[in-house]
Design an enzyme around this catalytic site. Structure first.
Site, short mmCIF file in Angstrom:
data_model
loop_
_atom_site.label_atom_id
_atom_site.label_comp_id
_atom_site.label_asym_id
_atom_site.label_seq_id
_atom_site.Cartn_x
_atom_site.Cartn_y
_atom_site.Cartn_z
N MET A 220 48.66 49.18 40.29
CA MET A 220 48.25 47.99 40.95
C MET A 220 46.52 47.83 41.00
O MET A 220 45.98 47.09 41.01
CB MET A 220 48.58 47.98 42.52
CG MET A 220 50.05 47.47 42.58
SD MET A 220 50.63 46.18 41.63
CE MET A 220 49.61 44.72 42.45
N ASP B 93 33.29 33.25 37.13
CA ASP B 93 32.53 32.99 37.98
C ASP B 93 30.97 32.78 37.37
O ASP B 93 30.29 31.92 37.51
CB ASP B 93 32.40 33.59 39.40
CG ASP B 93 31.19 33.28 40.24
OD1 ASP B 93 31.23 32.22 40.57
OD2 ASP B 93 30.50 34.13 40.59
#
Length: 159
Positions: free
Chosen positions: A108, A123
């Site tokens: 993860m 972004d």
């Protein structure tokens, strides 16, 4: 195993598992316009060093995984590496490698690092390319623990 006898979510008890060396490698891709890749490659993006900032974002994200993924265990990470390959005409490939010695794996953490690095690229470049696509985020390798080694078929080694 993330549910108790009544079907309620729970964090898996790993206290009886032995600490082992754990490594996970994840990858993903950001697809963009060729002009956007050229800006990144030349270091001319308006917001600055896109890959440098994305690398730091990925590293920081790996360290925060347990705060982002509700049932993930907080882990003492030994190393986090985030690397990029520019693939002309219009792709940035991202790879994150995470290492620890712990009772549970770091899959993860590696996947989170890739995801946040990809979001950071988006972004930093969205002013010139809102059509970018983040795709194919996946685990390519993991080792350690009872389940041993996993290697995704068809994945090449990065130099």
């Amino acid at each position: 195993t993330h549910f108790d006898a009544r079907g309620r979510a729970r964090m898996v008890d790993v206290s009886v598992k032995p600490d082992t060396v754990r490594v996970a490698v994840a990858r993903g891709t950001v697809v963009m316009q060729p002009q956007t890749l050229a800006l990144i490659a030349a270091g001319r993006a308006a917001k600055g060093d896109v890959l440098g900032v994305a690398r730091l974002a990925g590293i920081m994200a790996a360290k925060e995984t347990a705060r982002l993924i509700p049932l993930a265990h907080p882990l003492p990470l030994a190393a986090v590496e985030v690397d990029f390959r520019l693939q002309p005409p219009a792709r940035v490939e991202i790879q994150a490698t995470v290492r620890t010695t712990a009772k549970t794996g770091v899959e993860m953490e590696a996947l989170t690092a890739v995801s946040v690095a990809a979001l950071t690229i988006y972004d930093m470049c969205k002013a010139v390319d809102r059509g970018m696509v983040i795709e194919n985020i996946r685990l390519v390798y993991k080792t350690g623990g009872k389940s041993g080694e996993f290697r995704r078929e068809g994945e090449e080694e990065w130099a």
